[in-house]
Design a protein around this motif. Structure first.
Motif, PDB file in Angstrom:
ATOM      1  N   TRP A 145     -16.038  15.095   7.911  1.00  0.00           N
ATOM      2  CA  TRP A 145     -14.943  14.212   8.366  1.00  0.00           C
ATOM      3  C   TRP A 145     -13.667  14.597   7.649  1.00  0.00           C
ATOM      4  CZ3 TRP A 145     -11.789  10.595   5.836  1.00  0.00           C
ATOM      5  CH2 TRP A 145     -11.139   9.656   6.636  1.00  0.00           C
ATOM      6  N   GLU A 146     -12.543  14.447   8.327  1.00  0.00           N
ATOM      7  CA  GLU A 146     -11.249  14.673   7.684  1.00  0.00           C
ATOM      8  C   GLU A 146     -10.180  13.803   8.331  1.00  0.00           C
ATOM      9  OE1 GLU A 146      -9.224  18.570   9.284  1.00  0.00           O
ATOM     10  OE2 GLU A 146     -11.345  18.984   8.831  1.00  0.00           O
ATOM     11  N   TYR A 147      -9.102  13.562   7.566  1.00  0.00           N
ATOM     12  CA  TYR A 147      -8.031  12.681   8.048  1.00  0.00           C
ATOM     13  C   TYR A 147      -6.737  13.071   7.346  1.00  0.00           C
ATOM     14  CZ  TYR A 147      -5.955   8.288   9.725  1.00  0.00           C
ATOM     15  OH  TYR A 147      -5.181   7.332  10.366  1.00  0.00           O
ATOM     16  N   GLN A 148      -5.611  12.913   8.051  1.00  0.00           N
ATOM     17  CA  GLN A 148      -4.298  13.145   7.461  1.00  0.00           C
ATOM     18  C   GLN A 148      -3.520  11.833   7.530  1.00  0.00           C
ATOM     19  OE1 GLN A 148      -0.938  13.514   7.198  1.00  0.00           O
ATOM     20  NE2 GLN A 148      -1.307  14.764   5.389  1.00  0.00           N
ATOM     21  N   MET A 149      -3.238  11.241   6.347  1.00  0.00           N
ATOM     22  CA  MET A 149      -2.642   9.901   6.303  1.00  0.00           C
ATOM     23  C   MET A 149      -1.202   9.888   5.805  1.00  0.00           C
ATOM     24  SD  MET A 149      -4.330   8.325   2.809  1.00  0.00           S
ATOM     25  CE  MET A 149      -2.955   7.214   2.547  1.00  0.00           C
ATOM     26  N   GLY A 150      -0.614  11.026   5.470  1.00  0.00           N
ATOM     27  CA  GLY A 150       0.686  11.014   4.796  1.00  0.00           C
ATOM     28  C   GLY A 150       0.467  10.900   3.291  1.00  0.00           C
ATOM     29  N   ASP A 151       1.533  10.922   2.533  1.00  0.00           N
ATOM     30  CA  ASP A 151       1.439  10.989   1.072  1.00  0.00           C
ATOM     31  C   ASP A 151       0.525   9.907   0.513  1.00  0.00           C
ATOM     32  OD1 ASP A 151       3.163  13.062   1.246  1.00  0.00           O
ATOM     33  OD2 ASP A 151       4.906  12.000   0.473  1.00  0.00           O
ATOM     34  N   MET A 152      -0.509  10.337  -0.239  1.00  0.00           N
ATOM     35  CA  MET A 152      -1.513   9.420  -0.777  1.00  0.00           C
ATOM     36  C   MET A 152      -1.216   9.116  -2.245  1.00  0.00           C
ATOM     37  SD  MET A 152      -5.613  10.003  -1.228  1.00  0.00           S
ATOM     38  CE  MET A 152      -5.313  11.067  -2.642  1.00  0.00           C
ATOM     39  N   THR A 153      -1.480   7.870  -2.662  1.00  0.00           N
ATOM     40  CA  THR A 153      -1.258   7.473  -4.051  1.00  0.00           C
ATOM     41  C   THR A 153      -2.545   7.153  -4.805  1.00  0.00           C
ATOM     42  OG1 THR A 153      -0.865   5.208  -3.282  1.00  0.00           O
ATOM     43  CG2 THR A 153       1.069   6.612  -3.613  1.00  0.00           C
ATOM     44  N   TRP A 154      -3.582   6.727  -4.118  1.00  0.00           N
ATOM     45  CA  TRP A 154      -4.885   6.463  -4.745  1.00  0.00           C
ATOM     46  C   TRP A 154      -5.960   6.463  -3.673  1.00  0.00           C
ATOM     47  CZ3 TRP A 154      -7.180   2.311  -2.509  1.00  0.00           C
ATOM     48  CH2 TRP A 154      -6.350   1.326  -1.964  1.00  0.00           C
ATOM     49  N   MET A 155      -7.203   6.579  -4.122  1.00  0.00           N
ATOM     50  CA  MET A 155      -8.341   6.585  -3.209  1.00  0.00           C
ATOM     51  C   MET A 155      -9.552   6.028  -3.945  1.00  0.00           C
ATOM     52  SD  MET A 155      -9.869   9.880  -1.114  1.00  0.00           S
ATOM     53  CE  MET A 155     -10.577  10.692  -2.541  1.00  0.00           C
ATOM     54  N   LEU A 156     -10.388   5.239  -3.256  1.00  0.00           N
ATOM     55  CA  LEU A 156     -11.619   4.731  -3.874  1.00  0.00           C
ATOM     56  C   LEU A 156     -12.671   4.433  -2.814  1.00  0.00           C
ATOM     57  CD1 LEU A 156     -11.821   1.343  -3.496  1.00  0.00           C
ATOM     58  CD2 LEU A 156      -9.949   1.439  -5.119  1.00  0.00           C
ATOM     59  N   TRP A 157     -13.936   4.526  -3.251  1.00  0.00           N
ATOM     60  CA  TRP A 157     -15.066   4.139  -2.404  1.00  0.00           C
ATOM     61  C   TRP A 157     -15.402   2.678  -2.647  1.00  0.00           C
ATOM     62  CZ3 TRP A 157     -17.308   6.772   1.434  1.00  0.00           C
ATOM     63  CH2 TRP A 157     -17.290   8.172   1.424  1.00  0.00           C
ATOM     64  N   HIS A 158     -15.918   2.017  -1.621  1.00  0.00           N
ATOM     65  CA  HIS A 158     -16.497   0.695  -1.808  1.00  0.00           C
ATOM     66  C   HIS A 158     -17.750   0.834  -2.660  1.00  0.00           C
ATOM     67  CE1 HIS A 158     -18.242  -3.247  -0.872  1.00  0.00           C
ATOM     68  NE2 HIS A 158     -17.013  -3.598  -0.518  1.00  0.00           N
ATOM     69  N   ARG A 159     -18.053  -0.183  -3.455  1.00  0.00           N
ATOM     70  CA  ARG A 159     -19.185  -0.086  -4.377  1.00  0.00           C
ATOM     71  C   ARG A 159     -20.547  -0.249  -3.708  1.00  0.00           C
ATOM     72  NH1 ARG A 159     -15.771  -3.260  -7.498  1.00  0.00           N
ATOM     73  NH2 ARG A 159     -16.922  -5.147  -6.928  1.00  0.00           N
TER      74      ARG A 159
END
Length: 424
Positions: free
Chosen positions: A164-178
């Motif tokens: 899977w891939e995605y382009q969202m524009g400038d990213m500042t943080w990323m996290l998975w649900h626990r």
């Protein structure tokens, strides 16, 4: 410190693109015969010729540390390494860096397992999902890739496959649900994205017109605590996509500067956020309930794993490591991280870049000076120090199962340390 990458060497440029002329600049005489010189001769004249490759030149400034407590050093990155993670059940580590690459390697041998290609900007976030099935890598430009771990039925090494891939524009943080395969990410423009992986179903929490700096999941996994560059903090309900608590400039307890970091207590609905001006704000689902002041820009905050102790630690750019009693909103202790090298000489390890609680009494800090220091949270006394990096440590991850610590640094390296005994 940084917002989504550490500070880099400043580029020098003239404001407004103005052409700068110097009196001593003398244009060449059109009639004067100009010397012809090849590129090879020019490089030799100025000392650029060498048998070193570009990779060798990138590594050259850092050399070999005088003391190295690491048991293994991973050296594939050719520029600063910013993000790292450890697999929840396998001896695998992942790192991401300014060379636009992410690498998965074995923590026992440093053998490369998977080379993540395709990113075109600094890879700042690398994360394994809660069950280790997926690996997410994200860069500053907002290119996100999901890679699925592939079991080898013959018993050979595991592999990864991009699904899977995605382009969202400038990213500042990323996290998975626990608890589920849901990926969340914040953007420079303020939107918050949520995807169900691998289907890719997407929900977007609307922007408020300012940068979304940091976020963390609430204890129940149903809410997201978010901090913004204008000092506002919000608590979002993920199911409805609505704000259920907000502290903005209308509230007398609000931050008056950008929120840099925040965290959620993992056992109760209590949230803490830290800002550039040194304020730490404590909130519940109903709003702010207390605040404390540190000595400068708050780079990291971490609740103790024991809810009974009611402790939260903060680290600042000036180097203060403070432990607070959030039951009374008072200072409990200051952790001393100055090395005493004799009666009159002291070595300061610099600002704090990250904090991790190893257990309810052991707090571990990484520093701009490139060292990791563990403290007894009850007294602030030092337990141990780990050296080996030659520059800022930007991130670290601890595995209690493997009893190892993974760190990444400006010096292009990732290191694996065996953790000394923690005591009680």
């Amino acid at each position: 410190m940084r917002e989504n990458t550490p500070p880099r060497a400043k580029e020098i440029e003239q404001a407004d693109g103005e052409l700068i002329e110097f009196e001593d600049d003398v244009p060449p005489d059109d009639e004067q015969e100009l010397e012809e010189i090849s590129m090879e001769e020019l490089e030799e004249r100025f000392g650029y010729t060498s048998d070193e490759s570009e990779d060798d030149i990138n590594d050259k400034p850092y050399g070999i540390p005088e003391r190295d407590d690491a048991v293994l050093t991973f050296t594939k990155h050719k520029r600063a390494a910013f993000g790292c993670a450890l697999h929840p059940s396998r001896p695998l580590a992942v790192t991401g860096g300014e060379d636009d690459r992410a690498y998965v390697f074995n923590v026992h041998t440093c053998e490369l397992v998977y080379d993540v290609t395709g990113h075109k900007d600094t890879v700042t976030d690398v994360l394994f999902s809660h069950d280790g099935t997926y690996l997410a890598t994200g860069d500053m430009a907002g290119d996100l890739y999901i890679h699925k771990l592939q079991e080898n039925e013959s018993g050979g090494p595991v592999t990864f496959r991009r699904v899977w891939e995605y382009q969202m524009g400038d990213m500042t943080w990323m996290l998975w649900h626990r608890a589920s395969n849901v990926l969340l990410a914040g953007s420079e423009s303020g939107e918050i994205y949520m995807w169900r992986i691998p289907a890719g179903d997407c929900k977007i929490l609307p922007a408020s017109g300012v940068r979304c700096n940091a976020a963390d999941l609430a204890a129940d996994g149903k809410k997201l605590f978010v901090g913004y560059s204008d000092g506002v903090v919000k608590l979002w309900d993920l199911k409805s996509g609505t704000v259920i608590m907000e502290v903005d400039e209308q509230n007398p307890m609000a931050h008056d500067s950008a929120v840099l970091c925040l965290t959620c207590d993992k056992e109760s609905p209590l949230y803490a956020s830290g800002s550039i001006n040194g304020k730490i704000l404590f909130c519940t689902n109903n709003g702010p309930v207390g605040a404390v002041e540190t000595d400068g820009s708050v780079e990291c905050i971490a609740f103790s794993p024991s809810n009974e102790l009611k402790l939260v630690a903060s680290g600042t750019l000036k180097g203060q490591i403070a432990i607070w009693d959030y039951g009374k909103y008072t200072l409990r202790t200051i952790c001393d991280h100055v090395d005493v090298e004799g009666e009159e000489s002291e070595r300061y390890h610099g600002g704090i870049t990250s904090l991790v609680w190893f257990n309810e009494h052991t707090l571990v800090a990484s520093t701009i000076g490139g060292v990791v220091i563990a403290f007894d949270a009850r007294s602030g006394a030092r337990k141990f120090i780990l050296e080996g990096h030659m520059a800022e440590i930007y991130a670290m991850k601890y595995s209690p199962q493997e009893n190892i610590l993974l760190t990444v640094s400006e010096d292009h390296r990732a290191k694996i340390f065996n953790v000394p005994p923690l005591g009680d």
